[in-house]
Design a protein around this motif. Structure first.
Motif, short mmCIF file in Angstrom:
data_model
loop_
_atom_site.label_atom_id
_atom_site.label_comp_id
_atom_site.label_asym_id
_atom_site.label_seq_id
_atom_site.Cartn_x
_atom_site.Cartn_y
_atom_site.Cartn_z
N HIS B 212 0.83 -1.19 0.00
CA HIS B 212 0.00 0.00 0.00
C HIS B 212 0.87 1.25 0.00
CE1 HIS B 212 -3.49 -2.46 0.58
NE2 HIS B 212 -2.96 -3.01 1.64
N GLU B 213 2.18 1.07 -0.07
CA GLU B 213 3.09 2.21 -0.05
C GLU B 213 3.16 2.82 -1.44
OE1 GLU B 213 4.59 3.49 2.56
OE2 GLU B 213 3.77 1.97 3.92
N MET B 214 2.32 3.79 -1.70
CA MET B 214 2.25 4.35 -3.04
C MET B 214 3.50 5.15 -3.38
SD MET B 214 -0.22 3.11 -4.51
CE MET B 214 -0.72 1.65 -3.65
N PHE B 241 -0.21 5.78 -14.11
CA PHE B 241 -1.16 5.16 -13.20
C PHE B 241 -1.68 6.19 -12.20
CE2 PHE B 241 -2.13 2.97 -9.21
CZ PHE B 241 -3.04 2.03 -9.64
N PHE B 242 -0.76 6.99 -11.66
CA PHE B 242 -1.19 7.93 -10.62
C PHE B 242 -1.83 9.19 -11.20
CE2 PHE B 242 2.00 5.49 -8.20
CZ PHE B 242 1.17 5.07 -7.18
N SER B 243 -1.34 9.64 -12.39
CA SER B 243 -1.85 10.92 -12.89
C SER B 243 -3.05 10.72 -13.80
CB SER B 243 -0.74 11.68 -13.63
OG SER B 243 -0.21 10.86 -14.65
N ALA B 244 -3.08 9.62 -14.53
CA ALA B 244 -4.19 9.47 -15.47
C ALA B 244 -4.76 8.06 -15.45
CB ALA B 244 -3.70 9.80 -16.89
N PRO B 245 -5.33 7.67 -14.30
CA PRO B 245 -5.93 6.33 -14.26
C PRO B 245 -7.13 6.26 -15.19
CG PRO B 245 -6.45 7.58 -12.26
CD PRO B 245 -5.48 8.41 -13.05
N LYS B 246 -7.29 5.13 -15.85
CA LYS B 246 -8.34 5.03 -16.85
C LYS B 246 -9.63 4.51 -16.25
CE LYS B 246 -5.16 4.15 -20.67
NZ LYS B 246 -4.00 3.47 -20.06
N ASN B 247 -9.48 3.48 -15.41
CA ASN B 247 -10.68 2.80 -14.93
C ASN B 247 -11.30 3.52 -13.73
OD1 ASN B 247 -12.20 0.68 -13.30
ND2 ASN B 247 -11.73 -0.44 -15.20
N ARG B 249 -12.74 2.26 -11.14
CA ARG B 249 -12.40 1.65 -9.86
C ARG B 249 -10.99 2.06 -9.42
NH1 ARG B 249 -14.12 -4.60 -10.11
NH2 ARG B 249 -14.32 -4.30 -12.35
N THR B 250 -10.10 2.19 -10.39
CA THR B 250 -8.76 2.66 -10.06
C THR B 250 -8.80 4.06 -9.49
OG1 THR B 250 -8.13 1.49 -12.07
CG2 THR B 250 -6.41 2.71 -10.95
N LYS B 251 -9.61 4.89 -10.14
CA LYS B 251 -9.72 6.28 -9.68
C LYS B 251 -10.23 6.32 -8.25
CE LYS B 251 -10.53 8.16 -14.23
NZ LYS B 251 -11.58 8.41 -15.22
N GLU B 252 -11.25 5.51 -8.00
CA GLU B 252 -11.84 5.49 -6.66
C GLU B 252 -10.80 5.04 -5.63
OE1 GLU B 252 -15.34 3.03 -4.38
OE2 GLU B 252 -15.25 2.93 -6.58
N PHE B 253 -10.05 3.99 -5.98
CA PHE B 253 -9.03 3.46 -5.06
C PHE B 253 -7.97 4.53 -4.79
CE2 PHE B 253 -4.85 1.40 -4.57
CZ PHE B 253 -5.08 0.68 -3.42
N LEU B 254 -7.50 5.17 -5.86
CA LEU B 254 -6.45 6.17 -5.70
C LEU B 254 -6.95 7.34 -4.86
CD1 LEU B 254 -4.69 6.15 -9.17
CD2 LEU B 254 -3.78 5.41 -6.96
N ALA B 255 -8.20 7.70 -5.07
CA ALA B 255 -8.76 8.81 -4.30
C ALA B 255 -8.72 8.47 -2.81
CB ALA B 255 -10.19 9.07 -4.74
N GLN B 256 -8.96 7.18 -2.51
CA GLN B 256 -8.95 6.79 -1.11
C GLN B 256 -7.54 6.74 -0.53
OE1 GLN B 256 -11.17 3.19 -1.29
NE2 GLN B 256 -13.14 4.23 -1.14
N LEU B 258 -4.72 8.07 -1.64
CA LEU B 258 -3.92 9.29 -1.73
C LEU B 258 -4.56 10.46 -1.00
CD1 LEU B 258 -2.78 8.99 -5.45
CD2 LEU B 258 -1.55 8.29 -3.39
N ALA B 259 -5.72 10.20 -0.41
CA ALA B 259 -6.47 11.29 0.22
C ALA B 259 -5.71 11.91 1.39
CB ALA B 259 -7.83 10.79 0.70
#
Lengths: 368, 260
Positions: B212-214, B241-247, B249-256, B258-259
């Motif tokens: 989970h260590e981004m 992956f971090f700047s332009a996630p396509k999916n 679900r990926t966006k949702e995960f990253l939002a969580q 990296l919040a």
């Protein structure tokens, strides 16, 4: 007595005056005082008569029963001295007793270095103990070799039989028990089933039944001419019986080890057996040292049951000598049983002390 | 992480040699479909971070690579050796695939040194002296040679995890698998373990890391694999992956993650 664990209280009050210490530990409350008085009374009822019988009024010298006939005499120790050879060797021919003594001496020479931690060449010693020594002992004890006339096992008896049965049981039950415990946890259904059936079968039958079956029933099923020695049959029975108990003790230890240990060993490329022998079992067995020794002690005392199939272990031999008319005495039976009890106690207490010592030592070496 | 390290690991050479090849891998735990049609190819020298919500099958995925979890369908090839039920072949693969666990899984009844020499001695049949030297070399590399004669229980979590890494390295693995190596650590110990992992990456070790260590993913990975519900949803280099996630679900995960 207020403090259930006892120890910490004593340590804390180490420097207090003895009177103060006694007051705090034995008379701190009404109920505590009552308990102390009741306990003292019970001790007063039991200890003095026992000491009187075994030591103060006991007869220590003499060679015949007449020495013990005076009224009020306690334990008749001359009875034990006079029969000590029977108690140790049974009906083993007196001219051949040196063979038993040599076996005992060799046994001590092999076992003692095994028990002392940190001695070199332990693996060699283990091989000697588990493979070479039993063979040597069989040849020495049973004979039928040049210079060693045969001594049938029906003539063995006393402490010799007790030790042969107990040590065979102990030495055989640990490895067998470990294998059964591993089998019971195996992922292969056939092996698991076989082990479960084996363990549950032997745990479900009383040892007396096992010995009867081995001694009386088994010969009926075996083909004509095949007739293994009675003692040997009992040895096998005792070994299988105790291995089932050992398996359950070891299984308890195996369950205490996290699966991550096994996985880490396998991930490093170790085979199943390497992972078990080097990683899982050393930890699992260490967890269950008290249980293992408990099983050993139980087994040691259960050996007395061979009496019912006509094999005379120490207790059986004591009973046999009691019926000797030249030593017929009112206090003879009590004397004999106290002697037998002392011998059994010495061995069992030794085992339990050794297990305590090992536990402490392992704790220290792990830095915990 | 390795602060002031301005030579990002992702510029390292990745060869064309395929190290791990997973094709159509499925796995079920009873009725639960934990891995769904996994296709993943890892080349020699690649550093892959597998991310995703918990229960998404990340750990199961890397555990199929050394067959700690057998897969039910599909093919897994490690350095050309296909994983089947053949025990010999499984052991062969495991020798070349090092693994570091979340719970360290050091052997508590052995010293740190014995932990490291066990596999070289009993699997590689190395001479005692060589195994000892090898273990000391890797213990030095993870910066705890002075703890060699201690037992794992006497070390901190971070130290234990570094020993676990050294232990795996002693087998000279071609691939290292990390299963959430920092998740069981106190925050102040995470860095010391990640530093060792970054160094390892810079030396060109092929690595698969569930974490989970981004920050680690950004700095070290050349590819981030995002999993959810047993499927690989997205695969991309970290910047992308971090700047332009396509999916979604990926966006949702990253939002969580990296919040904070």
């Amino acid at each position: 007595m207020d403090d259930v664990t006892g120890r910490p209280a004593m340590r804390r009050k180490k420097n207090a005056a003895p009177v103060e210490w006694i007051r705090r530990n034995f008379f701190s409350s009404v109920s505590n005082t009552l308990l102390t008085i009741v306990s003292l009374y019970l001790l007063w009822l039991t200890i003095p008569p026992v000491l009187d019988f075994t030591i103060f009024s006991a007869v220590w010298t003499g060679t015949t029963r007449d020495a013990c006939l005076e009224p009020g005499a306690g334990a008749c120790w001359p009875f034990v001295w006079a029969n000590i050879d029977q108690f140790i060797y049974g009906r083993y021919p007196p001219s051949e007793i040196w063979r038993v003594n040599l076996t005992f001496a060799l046994g001590i020479a092999v076992i003692v270095p095994m028990l002392i931690p940190g001695l070199p060449a332990r693996r060699l010693n283990l091989v000697f103990l588990l493979i070479i020594y039993p063979l040597v002992a069989i040849v020495l004890l049973a004979g039928d070799r040049p210079g060693l006339p045969p001594v049938p096992t029906s003539e063995w008896g006393g402490l010799l039989v007790t030790l042969v049965v107990a040590i065979t049981g102990i030495v055989a039950s640990l490895p067998l028990g470990v294998l059964l415990a591993l089998g019971r946890r195996s992922s292969m259904p056939a092996i698991r089933m076989i082990c479960i059936i084996f363990i549950e079968f032997w745990r479900g039958v009383p040892l007396i039944t096992v010995l009867f079956m081995a001694s009386v029933m088994l010969p009926l099923f075996l083909p004509e001419g095949v007739n293994p020695d009675n003692l040997l049959r009992c040895l096998v029975g005792v070994a299988l019986f105790s291995s089932a108990y050992m398996a359950e003790v070891v299984r308890g230890g195996l369950q205490a080890i996290p699966t991550g240990q096994y996985e880490a060993a396998r991930a490093l490329g170790l085979t199943y057996w390497q992972a078990m022998i080097r990683v899982v079992l050393p930890q699992a067995l260490r967890h269950v040292i008290p249980g293992i020794v408990n099983t050993f002690i139980g087994l040691f005392k259960d050996t007395t049951l061979v009496l019912i199939v006509g094999i005379f272990d120490l207790l059986g031999q004591v009973r046999a000598q009691l019926s000797d008319p030249s030593w017929s005495l009112p206090q003879g039976a009590l004397t004999g049983y106290i002697f037998a009890a002392l011998v059994f106690w010495a061995f069992c207490f030794g085992m339990s002390q050794y297990s305590n010592f090992m536990e402490r030592r392992l704790d220290i070496s792990r830095g915990r | 992480m390795s602060d002031g390290n301005d030579k990002p690991a992702r510029n390292l050479v990745i060869s064309d040699k395929v190290m791990i090849e997973m094709k159509g891998v499925h796995k079920w735990f009873g009725d639960f479909h934990v891995l769904k049609n996994i296709d993943l190819t890892v080349k020699e020298g690649e550093r892959i971070v597998i991310a995703g919500p918990s229960g998404s099958g990340k750990s199961t995925l890397i555990r199929t690579i050394n067959h700690l979890e057998p897969h039910d369908e599909g093919h897994i090839k490690i350095d050309g050796v296909e994983l089947t039920e053949d025990l010999k072949r499984i052991d062969e693969v495991r020798r070349d695939v090092g693994m570091v666990f979340q719970q360290f899984n050091l052997f508590p009844h052995m010293t740190v040194l014995e932990n490291c020499t066990l596999a070289p001695l009993s699997v590689r049949k190395m001479a005692e002296k060589d195994a000892h030297d090898l273990a000391m070399k890797f213990l030095e590399r993870v910066r705890i040679p002075e703890q060699a004669s201690k037992y794992p229980g006497q070390l901190s979590g971070g130290q234990q995890q570094r020993v676990a890494i050294a232990r795996a390295l002693c087998m000279n693995p071609k691939v290292m698998l990390f299963d959430e190596p920092t998740s069981a650590l106190d925050p102040e110990m995470i860095k010391e373990v990640l530093d060792v992992m970054v160094e390892l990456a810079q030396e060109g070790m092929t690595m698969l890391c569930v974490t989970h260590e981004m920050g680690f993913a950004r700095e070290v990975a050349n590819r981030v694999v995002f999993m959810d519900a047993g499927e690989i949803i997205e695969e991309a280099p970290p910047q992308e992956f971090f700047s332009a996630p396509k999916n979604a679900r990926t966006k949702e995960f990253l939002a969580q993650v990296l919040a904070h």
